[in-house]
Design an enzyme around this catalytic site. Structure first.
Site, PDB file in Angstrom:
ATOM      1  N   LYS A  44       5.758  -2.540  11.559  1.00 42.45           N
ATOM      2  CA  LYS A  44       5.313  -1.794  10.822  1.00 42.45           C
ATOM      3  C   LYS A  44       5.838  -1.261  10.067  1.00 42.45           C
ATOM      4  O   LYS A  44       6.263  -0.678   8.788  1.00 42.45           O
ATOM      5  CB  LYS A  44       3.941  -2.618   9.889  1.00 42.45           C
ATOM      6  N   SER A 286      -1.614  -9.800  18.737  1.00 41.80           N
ATOM      7  CA  SER A 286      -0.682 -11.008  18.194  1.00 41.80           C
ATOM      8  C   SER A 286       0.772 -10.308  19.119  1.00 41.80           C
ATOM      9  O   SER A 286       0.776 -11.953  19.116  1.00 41.80           O
ATOM     10  CB  SER A 286      -0.552 -10.328  16.840  1.00 41.80           C
TER      11      SER A 286
HETATM   12  N1  PMP Z   1       0.546  -8.346  14.595  1.00 41.32           N
HETATM   13  C1  PMP Z   1       0.081  -7.610  13.714  1.00 41.32           C
HETATM   14  C2  PMP Z   1      -0.025  -6.717  14.805  1.00 41.32           C
HETATM   15  C3  PMP Z   1       0.899  -7.502  12.393  1.00 41.32           C
HETATM   16  O1  PMP Z   1       0.249  -5.511  11.915  1.00 41.32           O
HETATM   17  C4  PMP Z   1       1.564  -7.585  12.121  1.00 41.32           C
HETATM   18  C5  PMP Z   1       2.177  -7.261  10.562  1.00 41.32           C
HETATM   19  N2  PMP Z   1       0.866  -7.884   9.181  1.00 41.32           N
HETATM   20  C6  PMP Z   1       2.423  -8.530  12.381  1.00 41.32           C
HETATM   21  C7  PMP Z   1       1.971  -9.328  13.291  1.00 41.32           C
HETATM   22  C8  PMP Z   1       3.156  -9.415  11.081  1.00 41.32           C
HETATM   23  O2  PMP Z   1       3.911  -9.237  10.806  1.00 41.32           O
HETATM   24  P1  PMP Z   1       4.814  -9.923   9.693  1.00 41.32           P
HETATM   25  O3  PMP Z   1       3.923  -8.828   8.400  1.00 41.32           O
HETATM   26  O4  PMP Z   1       6.357  -9.176   8.961  1.00 41.32           O
HETATM   27  O5  PMP Z   1       4.565 -11.318   9.284  1.00 41.32           O
END
Ligand code: PMP
Length: 497
Positions: A44, A286
């Site tokens: 991010k 994630s």
């Molecule tokens: N994993 C984590 C830990 C995140 O903070 C985010 C962002 N919300 C994402 C995945 C997904 O990224 P994006 O917002 O670009 O889809």
């Protein structure tokens, strides 16, 4: 481009792609793109820089204007870094259910964090951010539908991937989706410049809002007013908010998503641990989930396929979450056995209890000047509470912590601080203190000229109520409602329980 930068935001992006050696099945080549290498440890940082600089360019963000965003943490942390460098105040709204370390990180970086009730889910924090922006004229970065979110990934993440696979080609690119900025921005470029790359999106198996095929309920003007019917609370912080974001819909409508992988929460955590313990790659939930998706893809992939999984952030952001639940705080039986295998610094009888800072070599008698100083400080009616302390001593900090919670004003004489170093002035006061109290240890605490003792005696005096009586007798204001065991002010490693 060399490695000397004008400021920290110059280091955003250009994250490494790393081969997976032990965890990959033999018939494929697996790689991960480790976004933890960004300065604040997540993907991010790219978005933060992208949306702020886009708004600076089009004039929607004015110099010094407050920036606001609804965020599960990583966006806020990235924004806090960018805003610190560029001089914008930052307010973030965040559901109280996200990990404590995220709030603290943002506040450490100078941002204000406004919590929203967990039961109002992602939409609650978003509504609060919109309301605050409208009320105060703040700049809302709108990460969930700001095209600049996807654009920065088209401009940075995607070309980095293309360059890193230029020689061998990329068969599968695997990602999760939160705002879907990564998904839309990278998929858009891959579909154009590497059409053979299949785009795989992972989502929690208990909240399959994309895989369900059920459209997001929307109002007459496309506005979102209720959660997606397939959404459930899930483990993967940063993924899958309770509605389908515009950027995800864009990617779906454009036909850029080739497959959707449902991911189980336990598999996600196991993969994060495996990446750490078998590959030395330390990432969050994630990331573990995306890697679980990549393993599922690998099972079905052809011989020699090249697979890349996005790993969005660092594992350090998850210390207070289920990811670390099974990681013990205390020594395990195995560690205890290692400890007991040699004689030094081991626990067990007799307990090697930590001792308060010991007296320096001080056989001398107190000097009259130091005795006079001590009498003056201890007898000063304007400051009845006095703590003789060392700057970095844990026991001293515990006493300070207690007085702070009690709301008690006190004078701290830090005997080893620079102010008391000249002519060993601190050492001389310490000798006078020893002679007066009969105690060689620091800290020593006085209230209204009366010696209470060290940290332990002061905690005992609080627990018995004696300290409060002394404070009242000396007209020192304190929080009468505070009910705790004073020993809880000791740091955890010194705590007797
Ligand atoms: N994993 C984590 C830990 C995140 O903070 C985010 C962002 N919300 C994402 C995945 C997904 O990224 P994006 O917002 O670009 O889809």
């Amino acid at each position: 481009m060399g490695h000397r930068f004008e400021d920290i935001i110059g280091t955003v992006g250009r994250t490494p792609v790393v081969r997976i050696n032990k965890l990959a099945p033999d018939h494929v080549n697996m790689f991960v793109k480790v976004e933890a290498f960004n300065p604040m440890g997540s993907v991010k940082d790219r978005l933060a820089l992208g949306v702020i600089e886009a708004a600076e360019r089009d004039g929607s963000l004015k110099p010094g204007q407050t920036v606001i965003e609804a965020t599960s943490g990583n966006t806020g942390i990235g924004l806090a870094m960018v805003c610190a460098v560029k001089g914008y105040p930052l307010v973030v709204t965040m559901a109280e259910s996200f990990s404590i370390e995220r709030r603290k990180l943002m506040r450490f970086l100078g941002a204000k964090v406004v919590l929203t009730p967990a039961d109002q889910k992602g939409m609650g924090m978003l509504k609060k951010a919109v309301e605050l922006a409208e009320t105060h004229g703040w700049f809302l970065t709108r990460q969930f539908d700001n095209p600049a979110n996807a654009d920065i990934h088209s401009k940075t993440t995607a070309p980095e991937i293309l360059e890193d696979f230029e020689d061998i080609g990329l068969d599968y690119w695997v990602t999760g989706a939160g705002t879907a900025g990564t998904l839309k921005g990278v998929a858009r470029v891959l579909k154009e410049r590497s059409p053979k790359t299949r785009v795989i999106v992972c989502e929690p198996d208990n909240a399959p809002i994309l895989g369900s095929g059920v459209e997001q309920p929307r109002g007459p003007n496309g506005e979102i007013f209720e959660s997606h019917p397939y959404w459930r609370p899930h483990l993967m912080q940063g993924w899958t908010p309770d509605w389908i974001p515009q950027l995800a819909e864009d990617a779906l409508d454009a036909g850029w998503i080739d497959d959707i992988e449902p991911i189980n929460g336990d598999d996600a955590m196991r993969c994060a641990r495996d990446l750490a313990q078998k590959e030395g790659i330390f990432v969050g939930t994630s990331a573990g989930a995306t890697f679980a998706g990549a393993l599922a893809v690998a099972e079905k992939a052809h011989e020699g396929a090249n697979i890349l999984a996005m790993l969005p952030d660092t594992g350090e952001r998850y210390l207070s979450t289920p990811l670390f639940e099974d990681i013990p705080e205390h020594m395990t039986a195995e560690e205890k056995e290692i400890s007991d295998s040699t004689p030094t610094a081991r626990f067990g009888a007799p307990a090697a209890a930590p001792k308060p800072a010991a007296e320096p070599e001080a056989p001398h008698a107190a000097e009259p000047e130091a005795v006079a100083f001590l009498n003056e400080v201890v007898g000063d009616p304007a400051q009845p509470v006095v703590v003789f302390a060392l700057e970095w001593c844990e026991f001293c900090w515990s006493v300070r912590r207690m007085f702070k919670r009690l709301g008690v004003e006190y004078r701290s004489i830090d005997l080893d601080s620079a102010a008391y170093q000249e002519g060993n002035w601190g050492g001389k006061i310490r000798i006078a203190l020893r002679d007066r109290t009969g105690k060689p240890t620091i800290p020593q605490i006085f209230v209204g000229g009366k010696h209470i003792g060290g940290a332990t005696e002061t905690f005992d005096a609080f627990n018995s109520g004696e300290l409060q009586e002394m404070l009242a007798a000396n007209d020192v204001a304190y929080d009468e409602s505070l009910k705790v065991n004073a020993y809880s002010f000791l740091p955890k490693w010194l705590h007797p329980r």
